[in-house]
Design a protein around this motif. Structure first.
Motif, PDB file in Angstrom:
ATOM      1  N   MET A   1       0.891  -1.194   0.099  1.00  0.00           N
ATOM      2  CA  MET A   1      -0.123  -0.051   0.086  1.00  0.00           C
ATOM      3  C   MET A   1       0.939   1.337  -0.014  1.00  0.00           C
ATOM      4  SD  MET A   1      -2.794   1.003   2.954  1.00  0.00           S
ATOM      5  CE  MET A   1      -4.121   0.219   2.322  1.00  0.00           C
ATOM      6  N   ASN A   2       0.745   2.085  -0.919  1.00  0.00           N
ATOM      7  CA  ASN A   2       1.378   3.325  -1.101  1.00  0.00           C
ATOM      8  C   ASN A   2       0.628   4.389  -0.229  1.00  0.00           C
ATOM      9  OD1 ASN A   2      -0.522   4.715  -2.683  1.00  0.00           O
ATOM     10  ND2 ASN A   2       0.841   3.735  -4.656  1.00  0.00           N
ATOM     11  N   LYS A   3       1.055   5.688  -0.348  1.00  0.00           N
ATOM     12  CA  LYS A   3       0.627   6.775   0.550  1.00  0.00           C
ATOM     13  C   LYS A   3      -0.705   7.386  -0.003  1.00  0.00           C
ATOM     14  CE  LYS A   3       1.505  11.317   2.365  1.00  0.00           C
ATOM     15  NZ  LYS A   3       2.208  12.554   2.272  1.00  0.00           N
ATOM     16  N   THR A   4      -0.916   7.302  -1.272  1.00  0.00           N
ATOM     17  CA  THR A   4      -2.511   7.540  -2.070  1.00  0.00           C
ATOM     18  C   THR A   4      -3.430   6.441  -1.467  1.00  0.00           C
ATOM     19  OG1 THR A   4      -1.027   8.604  -4.035  1.00  0.00           O
ATOM     20  CG2 THR A   4      -3.579   7.979  -3.796  1.00  0.00           C
ATOM     21  N   GLU A   5      -3.084   5.180  -1.659  1.00  0.00           N
ATOM     22  CA  GLU A   5      -3.985   4.198  -1.122  1.00  0.00           C
ATOM     23  C   GLU A   5      -4.305   4.103   0.049  1.00  0.00           C
ATOM     24  OE1 GLU A   5      -2.386   0.736  -4.658  1.00  0.00           O
ATOM     25  OE2 GLU A   5      -1.579   0.788  -2.331  1.00  0.00           O
ATOM     26  N   PHE A   6      -3.386   4.627   0.912  1.00  0.00           N
ATOM     27  CA  PHE A   6      -3.479   4.784   2.431  1.00  0.00           C
ATOM     28  C   PHE A   6      -4.634   5.888   2.677  1.00  0.00           C
ATOM     29  CE2 PHE A   6      -1.891   6.683   6.700  1.00  0.00           C
ATOM     30  CZ  PHE A   6      -2.356   5.328   7.466  1.00  0.00           C
ATOM     31  N   ILE A   7      -4.388   6.937   2.032  1.00  0.00           N
ATOM     32  CA  ILE A   7      -5.003   8.094   2.349  1.00  0.00           C
ATOM     33  C   ILE A   7      -6.372   7.711   1.744  1.00  0.00           C
ATOM     34  CG2 ILE A   7      -5.726  10.508   1.511  1.00  0.00           C
ATOM     35  CD1 ILE A   7      -2.581  10.838   1.386  1.00  0.00           C
ATOM     36  N   THR A   8      -6.602   7.108   0.909  1.00  0.00           N
ATOM     37  CA  THR A   8      -8.010   6.675   0.347  1.00  0.00           C
ATOM     38  C   THR A   8      -8.796   5.713   1.202  1.00  0.00           C
ATOM     39  OG1 THR A   8      -7.278   6.727  -2.005  1.00  0.00           O
ATOM     40  CG2 THR A   8      -9.281   5.341  -1.711  1.00  0.00           C
ATOM     41  N   SER A   9      -8.148   4.914   1.884  1.00  0.00           N
ATOM     42  CA  SER A   9      -8.394   3.990   3.020  1.00  0.00           C
ATOM     43  C   SER A   9      -8.912   4.730   4.125  1.00  0.00           C
ATOM     44  CB  SER A   9      -7.567   2.879   3.271  1.00  0.00           C
ATOM     45  OG  SER A   9      -7.928   1.964   4.171  1.00  0.00           O
ATOM     46  N   VAL A  10      -8.063   5.377   4.569  1.00  0.00           N
ATOM     47  CA  VAL A  10      -8.404   6.138   5.785  1.00  0.00           C
ATOM     48  C   VAL A  10      -9.735   7.113   5.554  1.00  0.00           C
ATOM     49  CG1 VAL A  10      -7.622   8.453   7.419  1.00  0.00           C
ATOM     50  CG2 VAL A  10      -6.029   6.555   6.754  1.00  0.00           C
ATOM     51  N   ALA A  11      -9.792   7.802   4.175  1.00  0.00           N
ATOM     52  CA  ALA A  11     -10.860   8.438   4.175  1.00  0.00           C
ATOM     53  C   ALA A  11     -12.140   7.760   4.252  1.00  0.00           C
ATOM     54  CB  ALA A  11     -10.948   9.362   2.579  1.00  0.00           C
ATOM     55  N   GLU A  12     -12.131   6.337   3.495  1.00  0.00           N
ATOM     56  CA  GLU A  12     -13.468   5.558   3.607  1.00  0.00           C
ATOM     57  C   GLU A  12     -13.532   4.934   4.728  1.00  0.00           C
ATOM     58  OE1 GLU A  12     -12.083   2.261   0.977  1.00  0.00           O
ATOM     59  OE2 GLU A  12     -12.209   3.490  -0.712  1.00  0.00           O
ATOM     60  N   LYS A  13     -12.764   4.626   5.822  1.00  0.00           N
ATOM     61  CA  LYS A  13     -12.929   4.410   7.016  1.00  0.00           C
ATOM     62  C   LYS A  13     -13.297   5.149   8.048  1.00  0.00           C
ATOM     63  CE  LYS A  13     -10.168   0.071   6.588  1.00  0.00           C
ATOM     64  NZ  LYS A  13      -9.187  -0.721   6.841  1.00  0.00           N
ATOM     65  N   SER A  14     -13.105   6.479   7.738  1.00  0.00           N
ATOM     66  CA  SER A  14     -13.359   7.703   8.676  1.00  0.00           C
ATOM     67  C   SER A  14     -14.470   8.391   8.339  1.00  0.00           C
ATOM     68  CB  SER A  14     -12.125   8.622   8.822  1.00  0.00           C
ATOM     69  OG  SER A  14     -11.670   9.336   7.854  1.00  0.00           O
ATOM     70  N   GLY A  15     -14.815   8.208   7.067  1.00  0.00           N
ATOM     71  CA  GLY A  15     -15.987   9.124   6.471  1.00  0.00           C
ATOM     72  C   GLY A  15     -15.331  10.549   6.244  1.00  0.00           C
ATOM     73  N   LEU A  16     -14.121  10.931   6.274  1.00  0.00           N
ATOM     74  CA  LEU A  16     -13.570  12.142   5.894  1.00  0.00           C
ATOM     75  C   LEU A  16     -13.304  12.177   4.248  1.00  0.00           C
ATOM     76  CD1 LEU A  16     -10.647  12.350   8.367  1.00  0.00           C
ATOM     77  CD2 LEU A  16     -12.759  13.513   8.586  1.00  0.00           C
ATOM     78  N   SER A  17     -13.182  13.513   3.695  1.00  0.00           N
ATOM     79  CA  SER A  17     -13.104  13.561   2.221  1.00  0.00           C
ATOM     80  C   SER A  17     -11.657  13.167   2.176  1.00  0.00           C
ATOM     81  CB  SER A  17     -13.321  15.117   1.700  1.00  0.00           C
ATOM     82  OG  SER A  17     -12.301  15.821   2.482  1.00  0.00           O
ATOM     83  N   LYS A  18     -11.355  12.901   1.078  1.00  0.00           N
ATOM     84  CA  LYS A  18      -9.911  12.301   0.588  1.00  0.00           C
ATOM     85  C   LYS A  18      -9.089  13.601   0.991  1.00  0.00           C
ATOM     86  CE  LYS A  18     -10.412   8.934  -2.874  1.00  0.00           C
ATOM     87  NZ  LYS A  18      -9.952   8.573  -4.349  1.00  0.00           N
ATOM     88  N   THR A  19      -9.418  14.763   0.765  1.00  0.00           N
ATOM     89  CA  THR A  19      -8.623  16.004   1.262  1.00  0.00           C
ATOM     90  C   THR A  19      -8.474  16.109   2.609  1.00  0.00           C
ATOM     91  OG1 THR A  19      -9.680  17.371  -0.907  1.00  0.00           O
ATOM     92  CG2 THR A  19      -8.637  18.410   1.046  1.00  0.00           C
ATOM     93  N   ASP A  20      -9.278  15.950   3.298  1.00  0.00           N
ATOM     94  CA  ASP A  20      -9.139  16.011   4.759  1.00  0.00           C
ATOM     95  C   ASP A  20      -8.231  14.884   5.243  1.00  0.00           C
ATOM     96  OD1 ASP A  20     -10.827  18.517   5.085  1.00  0.00           O
ATOM     97  OD2 ASP A  20     -12.534  17.256   5.627  1.00  0.00           O
ATOM     98  N   ALA A  21      -8.920  13.824   4.589  1.00  0.00           N
ATOM     99  CA  ALA A  21      -7.671  12.286   5.312  1.00  0.00           C
ATOM    100  C   ALA A  21      -6.340  12.817   4.804  1.00  0.00           C
ATOM    101  CB  ALA A  21      -8.340  11.154   4.395  1.00  0.00           C
ATOM    102  N   LYS A  22      -5.875  13.448   3.842  1.00  0.00           N
ATOM    103  CA  LYS A  22      -4.666  13.797   3.315  1.00  0.00           C
ATOM    104  C   LYS A  22      -3.900  14.614   4.330  1.00  0.00           C
ATOM    105  CE  LYS A  22      -1.585  15.551  -0.322  1.00  0.00           C
ATOM    106  NZ  LYS A  22      -0.890  15.928   0.372  1.00  0.00           N
ATOM    107  N   LYS A  23      -4.941  15.744   4.779  1.00  0.00           N
ATOM    108  CA  LYS A  23      -4.267  16.753   5.891  1.00  0.00           C
ATOM    109  C   LYS A  23      -3.898  15.874   7.034  1.00  0.00           C
ATOM    110  CE  LYS A  23      -6.825  20.554   3.934  1.00  0.00           C
ATOM    111  NZ  LYS A  23      -7.889  21.536   4.148  1.00  0.00           N
ATOM    112  N   ALA A  24      -4.709  14.791   7.396  1.00  0.00           N
ATOM    113  CA  ALA A  24      -4.730  14.097   8.683  1.00  0.00           C
ATOM    114  C   ALA A  24      -3.491  13.431   8.515  1.00  0.00           C
ATOM    115  CB  ALA A  24      -5.780  13.459   8.951  1.00  0.00           C
ATOM    116  N   VAL A  25      -3.344  12.762   7.519  1.00  0.00           N
ATOM    117  CA  VAL A  25      -2.314  11.784   7.301  1.00  0.00           C
ATOM    118  C   VAL A  25      -0.764  12.714   7.308  1.00  0.00           C
ATOM    119  CG1 VAL A  25      -0.980  10.305   5.846  1.00  0.00           C
ATOM    120  CG2 VAL A  25      -3.368   9.998   6.324  1.00  0.00           C
TER     121      VAL A  25
END
Length: 90
Positions: A1-25
């Motif tokens: 899993m690379n960073k982009t895939e990780f951010i997508t997974s975090v967004a899906e599991k947390s209900g955040l947008s991909k932009t917010d998930a990227k900021k969190a990561v």
């Protein structure tokens, strides 16, 4: 899993947008990096801990020339997995 895939997974599991998930990561990575740079330790209960290990100067051998060389002292980052993470992996 690379960073982009990780951010997508975090967004899906947390209900955040991909932009917010990227900021969190990115904030997580920056926070851990800053603490490591300061020589501190980051412990995440159930996940694991990041710490700094001091490696002393040592002698080594250049495999190409067989010449003895001095390997300088340095700091290395260590990660020790927590009990819950170990249980999930095994």
């Amino acid at each position: 899993m690379n960073k982009t895939e990780f951010i997508t997974s975090v967004a899906e599991k947390s209900g955040l947008s991909k932009t917010d998930a990227k900021k969190a990561v990115d904030a997580f990575i920056e926070t851990v990096s800053d603490e490591m740079k300061a020589g501190g330790k980051v412990s995440l209960l159930g996940f694991g801990s990041f710490s700094i290990s001091e490696r002393g100067e040592r002698k080594g051998v250049n495999p190409a020339t067989k010449q003895t060389i001095t390997i300088p002292a340095r700091k290395a980052i260590k990660f020790k997995a927590g009990a819950e993470l170990n249980e999930k992996v095994q």
